[in-house]
Design a protein around this motif. Structure first.
Motif, PDB file in Angstrom:
ATOM      1  N   LEU A 125      -0.110  -1.065  -0.407  1.00 20.06           N
ATOM      2  CA  LEU A 125      -0.730  -0.300   0.229  1.00 20.06           C
ATOM      3  C   LEU A 125       0.744   1.127  -0.424  1.00 20.06           C
ATOM      4  CD1 LEU A 125      -3.412  -1.333   2.787  1.00 20.06           C
ATOM      5  CD2 LEU A 125      -2.902  -0.488   0.204  1.00 20.06           C
ATOM      6  N   LEU A 126       2.033   0.822  -0.316  1.00 18.77           N
ATOM      7  CA  LEU A 126       2.896   2.256  -0.940  1.00 18.77           C
ATOM      8  C   LEU A 126       3.078   2.867   1.111  1.00 18.77           C
ATOM      9  CD1 LEU A 126       1.274   3.676  -4.073  1.00 18.77           C
ATOM     10  CD2 LEU A 126       3.265   1.337  -3.466  1.00 18.77           C
ATOM     11  N   ALA A 127       3.909   2.400   1.633  1.00 14.87           N
ATOM     12  CA  ALA A 127       3.545   2.954   3.436  1.00 14.87           C
ATOM     13  C   ALA A 127       5.559   2.941   3.327  1.00 14.87           C
ATOM     14  CB  ALA A 127       2.954   2.482   4.801  1.00 14.87           C
ATOM     15  N   LYS A 128       5.668   4.013   3.444  1.00 14.06           N
ATOM     16  CA  LYS A 128       6.774   5.078   3.273  1.00 14.06           C
ATOM     17  C   LYS A 128       7.458   4.261   5.039  1.00 14.06           C
ATOM     18  CE  LYS A 128      10.481   8.147   3.671  1.00 14.06           C
ATOM     19  NZ  LYS A 128      10.732   9.475   3.901  1.00 14.06           N
ATOM     20  N   PRO A 129       8.635   2.705   4.446  1.00 12.29           N
ATOM     21  CA  PRO A 129       9.507   2.601   5.934  1.00 12.29           C
ATOM     22  C   PRO A 129       9.992   3.263   6.501  1.00 12.29           C
ATOM     23  CG  PRO A 129      10.558   1.501   3.565  1.00 12.29           C
ATOM     24  CD  PRO A 129       9.097   2.643   3.320  1.00 12.29           C
ATOM     25  N   VAL A 130       9.928   2.484   7.884  1.00 12.95           N
ATOM     26  CA  VAL A 130      11.062   3.510   8.340  1.00 12.95           C
ATOM     27  C   VAL A 130      11.516   2.161   9.297  1.00 12.95           C
ATOM     28  CG1 VAL A 130       9.738   5.395   8.833  1.00 12.95           C
ATOM     29  CG2 VAL A 130       9.005   3.560  10.718  1.00 12.95           C
TER      30      VAL A 130
END
Length: 616
Positions: A372-377
């Motif tokens: 879902l294109l969440a930006k990883p941290v």
């Protein structure tokens, strides 16, 4: 499924919009004529730029006010159309959007509409152009997709088909089921838009309040299901007119748009899973949905951990230890874990910076978030430490997926032994009930979609709360059983850029107990400062509820707030605000399931007054 988006959805120049769409991962774009008109790029340069970016140019739009006119006007319209067809050849485009006439039509005659569009089709064929006819919900004579389909059949030209737009259908309350009966090959283009359910004229609703799928009140999975049943195999695009989107970061908006289509595909695929239907759109499913059972932890970032440590101790939390390598503390009461993080926290007095939810399969949760294109941290860790990876929400909150096994692993890094029990005396903190997060005005809808799609939370009806800072829009997202609850409050526009930090909207962690009176007395004896509730509140309380004098005296003494519904009673208090956050402690009696919404204006006003007179 091939995805596209209209350039009108986004802020910036045409070049910036195209770059953002390509970076997000869209297959193509619709060129909105005004974006091209004001661009310094020539049509040939736009065509070449799109090719370099890997974007198809899917639809040129809009062509307005054509049919239902006198012959003299029609001839002028045909001349206008031919110029657009020549322009489309330069762009390398072959599909134009023809909107049903809203302004210049004077003759209400389907046979005439068809005859005039037939002449347009024959002219378009000379340039290799196809026409997608769309019924606008406010069309003068043609305002439903059923009517536009009848006209397309009368036109009887291979290069004339339908444009199906969800907003123009669902905003009227029209039934989309008949879409399934239209041959898929005669649907030339599909545009999707969601919208909040509002009571206003459709034109204004359309021009200002459309949102991406999953951010409004339309059942777009059902709508897309009918398109699949029709056999449609073409492009699915987004056409969103929204004042906020056209002022927001173009790259983030583009990502939000594509996320909405990924989410919608998965919802529709699940809806059709039990049917024997040929899916010509090739809908993509997502990794398995994870049902959250509760919060694993809430994280507070601060440059002065003693400020938060004192409050936690006053509330009955136990200090379990400091991380063996990092300036990070772990506090716990019952099942409530609070991480106090001093890393990279210079000039941060206190702020809610992250949260973790317990799920059966954290790896599947992370895979879903990535899809879902969440930006990883990620948190830096050595080889002998538990890897904790998560994702950054649109409001900058860091979100993690946890489990009992993962929790035991990272707790050990704080010196916590497996099976360490927590005190369970009456009036102790039991768990994190909910977390309240402030949203930048331009990221609210994006955040709703992020948390519902990535964390599988359900959005409940929103509310609006008056405050000295302006009208605060609030949206609760939660699991069905209430194990995880998030309250998103939109910061009034302009507030995040006002005169000083004392007027920022505060966030909070709400903690649940079985006896808020007992806990409040212990916290007060330990020196805790509560938010002061005005005396006028208690006078109003007596007028609204049947509260005996002794109970009322207790409420006043401890600055407790009260609410009740048909199920039960809600008691709660707020701590003083530290930095940009505070704690709420609450008790739910006899099935009360709300959040004390009538008390929110009291809290906001009291915090405003406290901060106004206690500036550092």
């Amino acid at each position: 499924m091939r995805t596209s988006i209209a350039t009108v959805c986004l802020s910036g120049t045409l070049e910036e919009k195209m770059l953002a769409c390509a970076k997000a991962g869209f297959d193509g774009i619709e060129i909105f004529e005004q974006d091209l008109t004001v661009s310094p790029m020539s049509p040939e340069e736009v065509r070449a730029f799109a090719a370099r970016l890997g974007l198809s140019l899917d639809l040129f739009q809009p062509f307005r006010d054509f049919e239902g006119v006198e012959e003299e006007v029609l001839l002028a319209n045909l001349r206008r159309a031919e110029a657009k067809f020549q322009l489309m050849q330069r762009l390398g485009m072959d599909l134009i959007l023809l909107c049903s006439n809203v302004g210049t039509a004077t003759i209400n005659d389907d046979q005439l509409f068809a005859a005039q569009i037939r002449r347009l089709a024959d002219l378009a064929a000379q340039y290799g152009v196809r026409i997608a006819y769309e019924a606008l919900a406010w069309g003068k004579y043609v305002d439903t997709y059923q009517h536009s389909w009848e006209i397309v059949k009368l036109v009887d030209r291979d290069n004339v088909g339908l444009c199906i737009d969800s907003f123009h259908i669902l905003s009227r309350g029209d039934d989309p089921a008949q879409i399934a009966q239209i041959p898929g090959e005669k649907i030339f283009f599909v545009q999707l838009a969601d919208a909040p359910v509002l009571s206003m004229d459709i034109l204004s609703w359309s021009r200002h309040y459309r949102v991406f799928p999953g951010e409004g009140g339309f059942e777009l999975d059902v709508f897309l299901g009918y398109l699949v049943r029709s056999g449609y195999s073409g492009i699915v695009s987004l056409e969103i007119f929204n004042d906020v989107f056209r002022q927001s970061n173009v790259e983030l908006t583009a990502i939000d748009g594509l996320r909405s289509l990924i989410w919608l595909q998965a919802r529709t695929a699940a809806l059709l899973a039990t049917e024997e239907v040929r899916d010509n759109l090739n809908l993509v499913s997502l990794p398995g949905v994870q049902e959250a059972s509760g919060f694993d932890f809430a994280e507070i970032r601060t440059e002065d951990p003693e400020l938060i440590a004192e409050m936690l101790a006053q509330l009955g939390f136990s200090f379990l230890g400091q991380h063996r390598r990092k300036p990070v503390q772990l506090w716990r009461a019952g099942d409530a874990r609070i991480i106090v993080n001093s890393q990279r926290s210079r000039a941060v007095t206190a702020s809610v910076s992250g949260l973790s939810i317990q799920v059966p399969d954290p790896a599947a949760g992370r895979a879903r978030a990535s899809a879902l294109l969440a930006k990883p941290v990620s948190r830096h860790h050595t080889k002998d430490e538990q890897e904790i990876s998560g994702f950054r929400a649109p409001d900058a909150t860091e979100v993690f997926f946890g489990s009992a096994a993962l929790t035991a692993a990272w707790e050990a890094e704080f010196g916590v032994l497996p099976g360490t029990a927590q005190p369970t005396e009456k009036g102790s903190i039991e768990s994190i009930d909910h977390i309240n997060l402030a949203q930048p005005w331009q990221a609210f809808d994006e955040s709703v979609l992020f948390y519902t799609s990535v964390l599988n939370l359900e959005a409940r009806p929103g509310t609006e709360v008056p405050s000295p800072m302006g009208l605060v829009r609030s949206q609760v997202l939660r699991t069905a059983d209430g194990g995880v609850r998030l309250a998103l409050n939109i910061v009034p526009q302009g507030l995040d850029a006002t005169i000083d930090r004392h007027h920022e909207y505060p966030e909070h962690v709400a903690l649940r107990t079985d006896d808020v009176v007992a806990l409040a007395r212990r916290a007060q004896a330990a020196g805790m400062e509560f938010l002061q509730v005005p005396a006028n509140y208690y006078e109003d309380l007596v007028a609204r509820f049947d509260i005996d004098e002794k109970s009322l005296a207790t409420l006043k003494e401890l600055n407790l707030l009260y609410d009740s519904d048909e199920h039960g009673v809600f008691l709660h208090f707020y701590t003083a605000t530290v930095g940009n956050m505070f704690f709420e402690v609450l008790e739910r009696r006899d099935g009360y399931d709300g959040y004390g919404a009538p008390n929110a204006p009291i809290r906001l006003a009291a915090q405003f007054e406290h901060n106004r007179f206690n500036r550092s």
